[in-house]
Structure formats: structure tokens, C-alpha cells
Design a protein around this motif. Structure first.
Motif, PDB file in Angstrom:
ATOM      1  N   ASN A 166       0.736  -1.269  -0.047  1.00  0.00           N
ATOM      2  CA  ASN A 166      -0.025   0.161   0.009  1.00  0.00           C
ATOM      3  C   ASN A 166       0.793   1.222  -0.021  1.00  0.00           C
ATOM      4  N   GLN A 167       0.368   2.271  -0.700  1.00  0.00           N
ATOM      5  CA  GLN A 167       1.261   3.670  -0.770  1.00  0.00           C
ATOM      6  C   GLN A 167       0.344   4.740  -0.568  1.00  0.00           C
ATOM      7  N   GLN A 168       0.648   5.576   0.248  1.00  0.00           N
ATOM      8  CA  GLN A 168      -0.244   6.547   0.481  1.00  0.00           C
ATOM      9  C   GLN A 168       0.060   7.829  -0.441  1.00  0.00           C
ATOM     10  N   VAL A 169      -0.939   8.213  -1.115  1.00  0.00           N
ATOM     11  CA  VAL A 169      -0.844   9.209  -2.260  1.00  0.00           C
ATOM     12  C   VAL A 169      -1.300  10.433  -1.602  1.00  0.00           C
ATOM     13  N   TYR A 170      -1.996  10.621  -0.495  1.00  0.00           N
ATOM     14  CA  TYR A 170      -2.499  12.020  -0.174  1.00  0.00           C
ATOM     15  C   TYR A 170      -2.988  11.655   1.265  1.00  0.00           C
ATOM     16  N   PHE A 171      -2.625  12.682   2.247  1.00  0.00           N
ATOM     17  CA  PHE A 171      -3.106  12.864   3.530  1.00  0.00           C
ATOM     18  C   PHE A 171      -3.606  14.283   3.958  1.00  0.00           C
ATOM     19  N   TYR A 172      -4.816  14.277   4.679  1.00  0.00           N
ATOM     20  CA  TYR A 172      -5.422  15.807   5.208  1.00  0.00           C
ATOM     21  C   TYR A 172      -5.698  15.496   6.401  1.00  0.00           C
ATOM     22  N   GLN A 173      -5.495  16.421   7.400  1.00  0.00           N
ATOM     23  CA  GLN A 173      -5.793  16.129   8.611  1.00  0.00           C
ATOM     24  C   GLN A 173      -6.384  17.632   9.234  1.00  0.00           C
ATOM     25  N   SER A 174      -7.955  17.830   9.484  1.00  0.00           N
ATOM     26  CA  SER A 174      -8.400  18.755  10.254  1.00  0.00           C
ATOM     27  C   SER A 174      -8.793  18.616  11.465  1.00  0.00           C
ATOM     28  N   THR A 175      -9.453  19.363  12.272  1.00  0.00           N
ATOM     29  CA  THR A 175     -10.119  19.328  13.605  1.00  0.00           C
ATOM     30  C   THR A 175     -11.079  18.222  13.547  1.00  0.00           C
ATOM     31  N   GLU A 176     -11.912  17.931  12.396  1.00  0.00           N
ATOM     32  CA  GLU A 176     -13.039  17.161  12.347  1.00  0.00           C
ATOM     33  C   GLU A 176     -12.818  16.360  11.374  1.00  0.00           C
ATOM     34  N   LEU A 177     -12.028  16.241  10.157  1.00  0.00           N
ATOM     35  CA  LEU A 177     -11.786  15.542   9.200  1.00  0.00           C
ATOM     36  C   LEU A 177     -10.372  15.180   9.014  1.00  0.00           C
ATOM     37  N   ARG A 178     -10.376  13.640   8.679  1.00  0.00           N
ATOM     38  CA  ARG A 178      -9.017  13.095   8.039  1.00  0.00           C
ATOM     39  C   ARG A 178      -9.445  12.441   6.842  1.00  0.00           C
ATOM     40  N   ILE A 179      -8.825  12.781   5.974  1.00  0.00           N
ATOM     41  CA  ILE A 179      -9.035  12.352   4.364  1.00  0.00           C
ATOM     42  C   ILE A 179      -7.730  11.714   4.059  1.00  0.00           C
ATOM     43  N   GLU A 180      -7.670  10.313   3.643  1.00  0.00           N
ATOM     44  CA  GLU A 180      -6.392   9.628   3.028  1.00  0.00           C
ATOM     45  C   GLU A 180      -6.676   9.014   1.785  1.00  0.00           C
ATOM     46  N   VAL A 181      -5.755   8.953   0.561  1.00  0.00           N
ATOM     47  CA  VAL A 181      -6.129   8.386  -0.335  1.00  0.00           C
ATOM     48  C   VAL A 181      -4.882   7.506  -0.220  1.00  0.00           C
ATOM     49  N   LEU A 182      -5.347   6.276  -0.587  1.00  0.00           N
ATOM     50  CA  LEU A 182      -3.986   5.050  -0.726  1.00  0.00           C
ATOM     51  C   LEU A 182      -4.325   4.368  -1.991  1.00  0.00           C
ATOM     52  N   GLN A 183      -3.237   3.809  -2.557  1.00  0.00           N
ATOM     53  CA  GLN A 183      -3.470   3.000  -3.518  1.00  0.00           C
ATOM     54  C   GLN A 183      -2.350   1.704  -3.644  1.00  0.00           C
ATOM     55  N   ASN A 184      -2.705   0.429  -4.110  1.00  0.00           N
ATOM     56  CA  ASN A 184      -1.809  -0.427  -4.275  1.00  0.00           C
ATOM     57  C   ASN A 184      -1.684  -0.951  -5.704  1.00  0.00           C
ATOM     58  N   GLN A 185      -1.097  -2.026  -5.953  1.00  0.00           N
ATOM     59  CA  GLN A 185      -1.064  -2.524  -7.421  1.00  0.00           C
ATOM     60  C   GLN A 185      -1.915  -2.603  -8.308  1.00  0.00           C
ATOM     61  N   HIS A 186      -3.199  -2.588  -7.925  1.00  0.00           N
ATOM     62  CA  HIS A 186      -4.420  -2.782  -8.530  1.00  0.00           C
ATOM     63  C   HIS A 186      -5.470  -1.629  -8.297  1.00  0.00           C
ATOM     64  N   HIS A 187      -5.616  -1.053  -6.910  1.00  0.00           N
ATOM     65  CA  HIS A 187      -6.796  -0.540  -6.518  1.00  0.00           C
ATOM     66  C   HIS A 187      -6.169   1.090  -5.908  1.00  0.00           C
ATOM     67  N   ILE A 188      -7.128   1.872  -6.134  1.00  0.00           N
ATOM     68  CA  ILE A 188      -7.074   3.212  -5.471  1.00  0.00           C
ATOM     69  C   ILE A 188      -8.275   3.372  -4.688  1.00  0.00           C
ATOM     70  N   TRP A 189      -8.081   3.876  -3.432  1.00  0.00           N
ATOM     71  CA  TRP A 189      -9.354   4.169  -2.630  1.00  0.00           C
ATOM     72  C   TRP A 189      -9.118   5.428  -1.547  1.00  0.00           C
ATOM     73  N   MET A 190     -10.360   6.011  -1.230  1.00  0.00           N
ATOM     74  CA  MET A 190     -10.369   7.217  -0.462  1.00  0.00           C
ATOM     75  C   MET A 190     -10.775   6.884   1.027  1.00  0.00           C
ATOM     76  N   GLU A 191     -10.150   7.212   2.123  1.00  0.00           N
ATOM     77  CA  GLU A 191     -10.893   6.862   3.437  1.00  0.00           C
ATOM     78  C   GLU A 191     -11.048   8.288   3.902  1.00  0.00           C
ATOM     79  N   ILE A 192     -12.340   8.341   4.885  1.00  0.00           N
ATOM     80  CA  ILE A 192     -12.711   9.794   5.385  1.00  0.00           C
ATOM     81  C   ILE A 192     -12.697   9.155   6.743  1.00  0.00           C
ATOM     82  N   ASN A 193     -12.050  10.074   7.983  1.00  0.00           N
ATOM     83  CA  ASN A 193     -12.022   9.515   9.342  1.00  0.00           C
ATOM     84  C   ASN A 193     -12.071   7.790   9.311  1.00  0.00           C
ATOM     85  N   GLY A 194     -11.255   7.223   8.555  1.00  0.00           N
ATOM     86  CA  GLY A 194     -10.957   5.686   8.701  1.00  0.00           C
ATOM     87  C   GLY A 194     -12.039   4.807   7.957  1.00  0.00           C
TER      88      GLY A 194
END
Length: 253
Positions: free
Chosen positions: A13-41
Motif C-alpha cells: 500500500n502507498q499513501q497518495v495523499y493525507f489531510y487532517q483537520s479538527t474534524e476531518l481526516r482524508i487519506e488516499v491510498l493505492q496498491n498495485q490494482h486499486h486506489i481508494w479514499m478514506e474519511i475518518n478511517g
């Protein structure tokens, strides 16, 4: 969705993007086949990382039942949509479909546009979903599909379960069109109330499908052109193949 039951392999897994605020954590991850976005886990959206960026979360299969067994819509309004898996796939495979997504959070929009694939092809409007559909009713706008995918993390605003909301959805859904509602609540009393409310507002028998291994339930309501103005109540006007209908939980409500 139940992240505990649906995990992408942590290998490579590779972290493409990470953002953290007081109420929101956004993370974009990818691996060999997929890319996905997580909000607050919570995984909000996932797709293959090569065009046409096919969505891979199981609940999308249920949301696509009208696409696969009725017809391709000419226009779609999506309230929410997270990482825009549905719009991204349509942009790649059905470019003639007029697709509009409504997203309230600018940080989510920026993340999707800049760090998820195909961002330049996406039509995302920053707006409050409830204000947008109220204005759409006033402007007499209508869409073949109205997709409701509204979440803040794993929670939906309580307003999306109200009859007032579904009446507005009915008004902006074209005849021969569909309401597609993604619900994370699984309590029997909540699901029963949801089905009964939509049945009243759409004057039809809606359909409800559980997603195996996930918390999602997908409700589908068809707006039949044959029933407009008819003195009928809760008529089942569209049926999927029998092997699909046997999984329609609304039949027991």
C-alpha cells in the motif's frame, strides 16, 4: 460499509495523499490494482487504478441493478458520492450521460479532483444537498436517476429518512427513472420505516437489497410512467430477474 469485513491487502500500500483537520481526516491510498479514499478511517470510495476505473466496493453492484437490467440513464444526480466511483466510471464508459454530483465539503472535492484518477472529467458542485434538491424542485429539474449517497464518515444525516426528503426526490425523478438510496443502517425497524416511507412517496413497491459482508442496504424505487395520476397504491411496476428478486428484502415488509 463495514471496514472490518472489507479490507484491501496492506501489501505494498502507498499513501497518495493525507489531510487532517479538527474534524476531518482524508487519506488516499493505492496498491498495485486499486486506489481508494478514506474519511475518518472509513472507506468511502474505491476503484481499479486503471481506466475505466471500475468501482470495486460490493454495494455498487446493487446500485447498478437498474443500469444492468433496465436501461442506461441519460442524466444522473448524485447527492454525495465520496470519491465519485460511480461518476468516474460513467465518465469513462458512458460519456453521454449528464452526471452531476453534489458535495458539501470543499476538502473532499479537492482531494477527489487532485488525487483520485480522472478528476478532470468529473462534474462536482459544492452545495448543501438538501438546499440543492429544494432548488431543483422549484426549478422543475428532473433526472433519470437520483442517487442518495450522503454520509459523514459512517453516519447519514437523519433528514434523509424523512418523507419530505423523499417527496422532493420523487419530484425530481423522471418518469421511468429510479431513486437509488445507499443506507448504512441495518436495524429492522429503520429498514421497515425506510421502505414504507419510500413506498408512500413513490406510490410503488420499492426494493431493498442487503450487501453480503457489508453494512450497506441499497433501496431502489422505480417511478413508473404508467401510474402517473392513477388511483393505485404501492404497485410493483418493475421486476428484476427472479434470481435477483429472491434477495429483495422489501417483499417481506
Amino acid at each position: 460499509m463495514d471496514v472490518a469485513q472489507f479490507q484491501f491487502s496492506s501489501e505494498a500500500n502507498q499513501q497518495v495523499y493525507f489531510y487532517q483537520s479538527t474534524e476531518l481526516r482524508i487519506e488516499v491510498l493505492q496498491n498495485q490494482h486499486h486506489i481508494w479514499m478514506e474519511i475518518n478511517g472509513v472507506i468511502q470510495s474505491a476503484c481499479q487504478n486503471k481506466a475505466p476505473y471500475r468501482p470495486v466496493l460490493p454495494h455498487i453492484l446493487a446500485m447498478f441493478l437498474p443500469y444492468n437490467h433496465h436501461k442506461i440513464p441519460s442524466s444522473v444526480l448524485e447527492l454525495g458520492g465520496g470519491g465519485q466511483s460511480v461518476q468516474r466510471y460513467f465518465a469513462q464508459t458512458q460519456a453521454s450521460v449528464e452526471f452531476t454530483s453534489i458535495e458539501y465539503d470543499q476538502d473532499v472535492i479537492d482531494t477527489v479532483k487532485n488525487y483520485m484518477p480522472g478528476g478532470d472529467d468529473l462534474n462536482i458542485i459544492k452545495a448543501d444537498a438538501f438546499e440543492f434538491i429544494a432548488q431543483a424542485v422549484n426549478d422543475k429539474l428532473q433526472y433519470d436517476w437520483v442517487v442518495v449517497d450522503l454520509f459523514h464518515g459512517a453516519e447519514s444525516p437523519t433528514k434523509v429518512f424523512s418523507s419530505e426528503f423523499f417527496l422532493d426526490c420523487y419530484k425530481i425523478t423522471k418518469q421511468d427513472g429510479w431513486l437509488v438510496f445507499n443506507c448504512l443502517r441495518s436495524e429492522p425497524e429503520i429498514l421497515t420505516s425506510l421502505v414504507e416511507t419510500v413506498n408512500e412517496c413513490f406510490d410503488t413497491k420499492s426494493k431493498l437489497f442487503a450487501v453480503p459482508g457489508m453494512k450497506n442496504h441499497i433501496l431502489l424505487a422505480y417511478k413508473s410512467p404508467e401510474l402517473q395520476g392513477a388511483l393505485m397504491e404501492h404497485i410493483e411496476t418493475f421486476n428484476f430477474p427472479d434470481e435477483i428478486e429472491i434477495h429483495n428484502l422489501a417483499k417481506s415488509i
